[in-house]
Design an enzyme around this catalytic site. Structure first.
Site: not given
Length: 216
Positions: A87, A197, A199
Site C-alpha cells: 500500500c 493488501h 494480508e
C-alpha cells in the site's frame, strides 16, 4: 528421513504507519517466522523485510525516515536482500508523492509520481482483479480472475523505468484499473511491492505472500 526447510525470517518494519499485526498473522500463516520491530540489526539481517504503510504519503515518509527505514531499505537493496512494500509502503518507493498539491520526496527506488486516482469514486475500496505479466513469480499459481483488496486514494498511473542492459531482467509491472489504469504491483530484482493488501486478500493474498516467502 527428509528434513524440512528452515522457516524464513521476516521482519515487519514497525515505523508507526501500517497494519503490522495483520501483516504478521498473514506472513505466519504463509509459513514465515515473523517479528515486528524497528531494530536496525534485526531488520538488516532478516531474510525478508516487509514495509507496510497506511495514511498520507508525507507522514509515512517522515515516520520511515525517523526510524532510519530509508537507510535500511537502501542498504538491503544494495546487497540484494529482499524488501516488499504494501500500500503506502509501495508508494513511498517511488520518486515523489503529490497530495493536495504538495509534493513530497519518496525513496526514489523507482521513477514516477504517486498522484490522486482519476476516477468518479474515490477512495478505491474493495476487491479488484489485476493484470499480471507473463513470468510473474509474485502471482504464480493464481488465476487471472483472482481478486485482491484495495483501499487507496492515490496511485502511480505511469511507469517509466526501462532496463537498457539486455542481460538484466526488466521489472515486471502488474496493472489494475479504477477509472484509469494504475500500477498494482511491481517485481524488480530484490524489491517487490503491491498497492493492494495481500494480508486482507483471503486465499489469493495468502498464496501471493507464500510466493514471496518462497523466493527468500
Amino acid at each position: 528421513m527428509e528434513l524440512s526447510a528452515p522457516s524464513k525470517r521476516v521482519v515487519v518494519f514497525d515505523y508507526g504507519f501500517g497494519n503490522v499485526r495483520s501483516a504478521e498473522r498473514a506472513l505466519a500463516r504463509a509459513g514465515a517466522e515473523v517479528e515486528i520491530t524497528r531494530d536496525f540489526d534485526k531488520a538488516m539481517n532478516a531474510d525478508g523485510l516487509l514495509v507496510p504503510g497506511v495514511g498520507a504519503f508525507a507522514s509515512c515518509m517522515k515516520g520511515l525516515t525517523e526510524a532510519r527505514g530509508n537507510w535500511i531499505i537502501d542498504r538491503r537493496l544494495s546487497g540484494g536482500r529482499p524488501v516488499m512494500g504494501i500500500c503506502v509502503g509501495m508508494q513511498i518507493l517511488f520518486a515523489r508523492g503529490i497530495e493536495h498539491g504538495v509534493e513530497t520526496e519518496g525513496l526514489d527506488e523507482w521513477p514516477g509520481s504517486v498522484e490522486p486516482l482519476q476516477a468518479d469514486i474515490v477512495p478505491h475500496m474493495g476487491w479488484n482483479t489485476v493484470a499480471a505479466p507473463a513470468g510473474s513469480e509474485l502471482f504464480a499459481g493464481l488465476d487471472a480472475d483472482a481478486r485482491f483488496y484495495f483501499v487507496h486514494s492515490y496511485a502511480v498511473h505511469d511507469w517509466s523505468l526501462e532496463t537498457a542492459n539486455p542481460a538484466m531482467r526488466a521489472p515486471l509491472v502488474t496493472w489494475s484499473t479504477h477509472g484509469k489504469p494504475f500500477v498494482a504491483a511491481v517485481e524488480n530484482g530484490a524489491l517487490w511491492a503491491t498497492q493492494f493488501h495481500p494480508e486482507k486478500s483471503g486465499d489469493a493474498g495468502a498464496q501471493l505472500l507464500k510466493n514471496w516467502i518462497g523466493t527468500l
